[in-house]
Design a protein around this motif. Structure first.
Motif, mmCIF file in Angstrom:
data_model
loop_
_atom_site.group_PDB
_atom_site.id
_atom_site.type_symbol
_atom_site.label_atom_id
_atom_site.label_comp_id
_atom_site.label_asym_id
_atom_site.label_seq_id
_atom_site.Cartn_x
_atom_site.Cartn_y
_atom_site.Cartn_z
ATOM 1 N N CYS A 291 -1.641 10.326 -1.114
ATOM 2 C CA CYS A 291 -2.377 9.747 0.019
ATOM 3 C C CYS A 291 -1.374 9.313 1.086
ATOM 4 O O CYS A 291 -0.364 8.678 0.767
ATOM 5 C CB CYS A 291 -3.189 8.552 -0.466
ATOM 6 S SG CYS A 291 -3.931 7.570 0.854
ATOM 7 N N CYS B 129 -1.501 4.997 0.973
ATOM 8 C CA CYS B 129 -1.096 4.177 -0.178
ATOM 9 C C CYS B 129 -0.100 4.912 -1.059
ATOM 10 O O CYS B 129 0.417 4.324 -2.008
ATOM 11 C CB CYS B 129 -2.309 3.729 -0.976
ATOM 12 S SG CYS B 129 -3.098 5.059 -1.890
ATOM 13 N N HIS C 93 -7.012 9.114 0.771
ATOM 14 C CA HIS C 93 -8.163 8.794 -0.073
ATOM 15 C C HIS C 93 -9.333 8.435 0.835
ATOM 16 O O HIS C 93 -9.125 7.790 1.869
ATOM 17 C CB HIS C 93 -7.878 7.569 -0.953
ATOM 18 C CG HIS C 93 -6.834 7.784 -2.006
ATOM 19 N ND1 HIS C 93 -5.717 6.991 -2.093
ATOM 20 C CD2 HIS C 93 -6.773 8.676 -3.007
ATOM 21 C CE1 HIS C 93 -4.980 7.400 -3.125
ATOM 22 N NE2 HIS C 93 -5.599 8.422 -3.696
ATOM 23 N N CYS D 66 -9.165 4.679 1.252
ATOM 24 C CA CYS D 66 -8.189 4.178 2.234
ATOM 25 C C CYS D 66 -8.700 4.432 3.652
ATOM 26 O O CYS D 66 -8.636 3.564 4.517
ATOM 27 C CB CYS D 66 -6.837 4.862 2.037
ATOM 28 S SG CYS D 66 -5.930 4.258 0.594
HETATM 29 ZN ZN ZN Z 1 -4.831 5.926 -0.497
#
Ligand code: ZN
Length: 339
Positions: free
Chosen positions: A218, A221, A252, A255
């Motif tokens: 990602c 993150c 993601h 996110c």
């Molecule tokens: Zn993420």
């Protein structure tokens, strides 16, 4: 004054966490009343609560009605917003807003919604995270109303069309993003995207390429991308609605949704600048194949302009999931000095 006003208003719309759509109706009600009334000598304006309430009800009158096939749209992340429930109940007595205003119980409804405004959105509107912006009105009732600060009603007058467009767009997006509305809106759920949004079909074509460039992680993150992924506009679409290849990152869905329409914190900006630098050739290939415009210099200029605007308006930037945000400090600028 007017630019500062719009900057802060955008902070409310972009950063404020809304559980119900009340705040949009409240801003629009205040904007309309500002246009229709005259300031006091010092440029401030007193708005009686019941007039705000009357206008607030008018905004929800259409929205409370059945949307299609006898079903209703939701206006709240949790259970149905109680203003909407009350207005919907009233619609059984009066088929139109004009008829409703003639109805003997109209003032009861207006007073009940006025009380709800005091309990709910009125004192929350100007709070963004831990910040109290307090630029529109003082947070206290004065003569059963609120007092717009000197010059604010004039800003609403001068910028009425801009305010209306900003708020309506944010409101539309809010209603469309509510999970409870997804089934009902179905394929029309992306109406705003359809009209003004980016080319979703093109986005699917760049997922696998971006996944390779980001080594399966990602962008935000750095966790492995096993769950549902989304292509994110690093500089949010709401701030600059143009698809430039380098602006896309893979993240993601969790996110991406948590970031919403905020700018990403400088730690992410650093990573974005470095990625575009190090992987420029691979990225160009991916975006060219998917027929996206690619202009690295333009992407950097847009990013610099966005962060500059955000810093000037004292904006919060998104750090990581669960709504972690921080104030934007000037150190992001060093990334653009070398360029
Ligand atoms: Zn993420």
């Amino acid at each position: 004054m007017q630019l500062e006003f719009l900057g802060k208003l955008q902070r409310i719309l972009n950063e404020g966490l809304f559980v119900a759509s009340y705040k949009y109706a409240l801003i629009l009600a205040i904007a309309e009343l500002s246009v229709e009334k005259n300031d006091r000598e010092d440029g401030s304006l007193h708005l009686p609560l019941e007039e705000i309430s009357d206008r607030f009800i008018a905004f929800y009158w259409r929205q409370a009605a059945p949307f299609g096939g006898g079903t209703y749209l939701h206006h709240n992340t949790g259970k149905e917003a109680s203003a909407v429930t009350r207005i919907r109940a009233f619609q059984q007595y009066a088929p139109t807003l004009a008829a409703a205003r003639e109805h003997p119980r109209w003032h009861t409804l207006v007073r009940s919604i006025a009380r709800l405004l005091v309990e709910m959105p009125l004192w929350k509107l100007q709070r963004v995270g831990a910040d109290r912006l307090d630029f529109l009105y003082e947070e206290q009732l004065v003569d059963e109303g609120i007092v717009l600060r000197p010059g604010i009603a004039d800003c609403f007058r001068q910028q009425f069309a801009v305010v209306q467009a900003l708020v309506q767009m944010a409101w539309l997006t809010f209603v469309q993003r509510l999970p409870a509305n997804r089934e009902l809106l179905g394929s029309t759920g992306d109406l705003a995207d359809f009209l003004f949004g980016c080319e979703r079909t093109g986005l699917a074509a760049i997922v696998s390429g971006l996944r390779d460039v980001q080594k399966g992680t990602c962008f935000y993150c750095q966790g492995p991308l096993h769950q549902t992924v989304e292509v994110d506009h690093f500089i949010p679409w709401s701030r600059y609605p143009r698809d430039l290849g380098h602006n896309f990152v893979l993240a993601h869905d969790t996110c991406n949704r948590d970031k919403r329409d905020m700018l990403a914190a400088p730690i992410h900006l650093t990573r974005w600048v470095e990625r575009n630098d190090n992987e420029n050739a691979a990225l160009r290939q991916i975006f060219d194949d998917a027929r996206f415009m690619c202009d690295m210099d333009a992407s950097l200029t847009v990013a610099e302009w966005s962060y500059d605007t955000a810093e000037r308006s004292g904006a919060l930037v998104w750090v990581q999931k669960r709504g972690q945000t921080a104030h934007l400090t000037p150190d992001w600028r060093r990334l653009f000095l070398a360029a």
